[in-house]
Write a protein that holds these residues in place. Structure first.
Motif, short mmCIF file in Angstrom:
data_model
loop_
_atom_site.label_atom_id
_atom_site.label_comp_id
_atom_site.label_asym_id
_atom_site.label_seq_id
_atom_site.Cartn_x
_atom_site.Cartn_y
_atom_site.Cartn_z
N LEU A 45 -41.37 130.16 36.12
CA LEU A 45 -41.81 131.43 36.70
C LEU A 45 -40.72 132.50 36.73
O LEU A 45 -40.75 133.41 37.55
CB LEU A 45 -42.38 131.20 38.10
N ASP A 46 -39.77 132.39 35.81
CA ASP A 46 -38.71 133.38 35.68
C ASP A 46 -38.60 133.89 34.24
O ASP A 46 -37.58 134.43 33.84
CB ASP A 46 -37.37 132.81 36.15
N GLY A 47 -39.67 133.67 33.48
CA GLY A 47 -39.67 134.07 32.07
C GLY A 47 -39.19 132.99 31.13
O GLY A 47 -39.23 133.16 29.92
N GLU A 48 -38.75 131.86 31.68
CA GLU A 48 -38.27 130.74 30.88
C GLU A 48 -39.25 129.56 30.98
O GLU A 48 -39.98 129.44 31.96
CB GLU A 48 -36.89 130.28 31.37
N ALA A 49 -39.21 128.69 29.98
CA ALA A 49 -40.09 127.52 29.98
C ALA A 49 -39.48 126.43 29.11
O ALA A 49 -38.59 126.69 28.30
CB ALA A 49 -41.48 127.89 29.44
N VAL A 50 -39.97 125.21 29.33
CA VAL A 50 -39.55 124.05 28.54
C VAL A 50 -40.81 123.28 28.18
O VAL A 50 -41.66 123.03 29.04
CB VAL A 50 -38.60 123.13 29.34
N ALA A 51 -40.94 122.89 26.92
CA ALA A 51 -42.07 122.07 26.48
C ALA A 51 -41.55 120.65 26.22
O ALA A 51 -40.60 120.46 25.46
CB ALA A 51 -42.71 122.63 25.23
N HIS A 52 -42.17 119.68 26.88
CA HIS A 52 -41.81 118.27 26.73
C HIS A 52 -42.90 117.56 25.93
O HIS A 52 -44.09 117.82 26.12
CB HIS A 52 -41.70 117.60 28.10
N THR A 53 -42.49 116.65 25.08
CA THR A 53 -43.43 115.85 24.30
C THR A 53 -42.95 114.40 24.29
O THR A 53 -41.76 114.14 24.44
CB THR A 53 -43.57 116.40 22.87
N ARG A 54 -43.88 113.47 24.13
CA ARG A 54 -43.51 112.06 24.09
C ARG A 54 -43.10 111.70 22.68
O ARG A 54 -43.76 112.05 21.71
CB ARG A 54 -44.68 111.19 24.53
N MET A 55 -41.98 110.99 22.60
CA MET A 55 -41.45 110.55 21.32
C MET A 55 -41.32 109.03 21.35
O MET A 55 -41.16 108.44 22.41
CB MET A 55 -40.07 111.16 21.07
N PHE A 56 -41.34 108.45 20.19
CA PHE A 56 -41.13 107.01 20.08
C PHE A 56 -39.67 106.78 19.72
O PHE A 56 -39.19 107.31 18.71
CB PHE A 56 -42.05 106.40 19.02
N ASP A 57 -38.96 106.02 20.53
CA ASP A 57 -37.55 105.71 20.29
C ASP A 57 -37.47 104.46 19.42
O ASP A 57 -37.77 103.35 19.87
CB ASP A 57 -36.85 105.49 21.63
N LEU A 58 -37.06 104.63 18.18
CA LEU A 58 -36.99 103.51 17.24
C LEU A 58 -35.98 102.45 17.67
O LEU A 58 -36.16 101.27 17.40
CB LEU A 58 -36.65 104.01 15.84
N MET A 59 -34.92 102.88 18.34
CA MET A 59 -33.88 101.93 18.76
C MET A 59 -34.38 100.98 19.85
O MET A 59 -34.09 99.79 19.81
CB MET A 59 -32.64 102.68 19.25
N SER A 60 -35.11 101.51 20.82
CA SER A 60 -35.55 100.68 21.94
C SER A 60 -36.99 100.19 21.78
O SER A 60 -37.39 99.25 22.45
CB SER A 60 -35.42 101.45 23.25
N GLY A 61 -37.75 100.87 20.94
CA GLY A 61 -39.16 100.52 20.81
C GLY A 61 -40.03 101.08 21.93
O GLY A 61 -41.19 100.73 22.04
N HIS A 62 -39.48 101.97 22.73
CA HIS A 62 -40.21 102.55 23.86
C HIS A 62 -40.51 104.01 23.61
O HIS A 62 -39.84 104.68 22.83
CB HIS A 62 -39.39 102.43 25.15
N ARG A 63 -41.49 104.49 24.33
CA ARG A 63 -41.80 105.92 24.30
C ARG A 63 -40.99 106.59 25.40
O ARG A 63 -40.73 106.00 26.43
CB ARG A 63 -43.29 106.16 24.54
N ARG A 64 -40.59 107.85 25.14
CA ARG A 64 -39.85 108.60 26.14
C ARG A 64 -40.21 110.07 25.99
O ARG A 64 -40.70 110.51 24.95
CB ARG A 64 -38.35 108.39 25.96
N TRP A 65 -39.96 110.82 27.05
CA TRP A 65 -40.20 112.25 27.01
C TRP A 65 -38.96 112.94 26.46
O TRP A 65 -37.85 112.61 26.83
CB TRP A 65 -40.52 112.77 28.41
N ASP A 66 -39.18 113.88 25.57
CA ASP A 66 -38.10 114.63 24.97
C ASP A 66 -38.48 116.11 24.98
O ASP A 66 -39.66 116.46 25.07
CB ASP A 66 -37.88 114.15 23.54
N ILE A 67 -37.48 116.96 24.85
CA ILE A 67 -37.75 118.40 24.83
C ILE A 67 -38.16 118.81 23.42
O ILE A 67 -37.43 118.56 22.46
CB ILE A 67 -36.51 119.19 25.29
N LEU A 68 -39.34 119.39 23.33
CA LEU A 68 -39.83 119.94 22.06
C LEU A 68 -39.15 121.28 21.80
O LEU A 68 -38.66 121.54 20.71
CB LEU A 68 -41.34 120.10 22.11
#
Length: 111
Positions: A45-68
């Protein structure tokens, strides 16, 4: 193999957790109920924003949230619009919080 939640189930649970913390959020794009990908846009709400998306981490085999993408809200909105152009099943959730809370790093939502 761990069973995967449907996209709609995850979105509904996420919105409920945000409401419990009094963090406003709403769905701006309703994707496929079963398997749609999810982008979470955090609007501070200050003119800034961040978009997060789920990525698959090949090293761990888990999904994680990352900044798009992050930066000026209009630029983040443009990046999300480009994603929606090639993925019509995409969910977009907009979270509005001046403190920058999105809860994606909490247990149950972190991956």
């Amino acid at each position: 193999m761990t069973p995967r939640l449907t996209a709609k189930f995850w979105v509904d649970a996420y919105l409920a957790r945000l409401r419990f913390q009094d963090i406003p959020a709403f769905v701006t794009a309703h994707g496929d109920d079963t398997s749609g990908a999810v982008i979470v846009k955090l609007n501070t709400l200050d003119g800034e924003a961040v978009a997060h998306t789920r990525m698959f981490d090949l090293m761990s085999g888990h999904r994680r949230w990352d900044i798009l993408t992050k930066g000026a809200e209009r630029d983040v909105d443009a990046a999300i619009a480009r994603q929606k152009e090639f993925d019509p099943d995409l969910w977009v959730i907009e979270v509005e919080d001046r403190a920058g809370r999105h809860l994606l790093d909490e247990p149950g939502l972190d991956g």
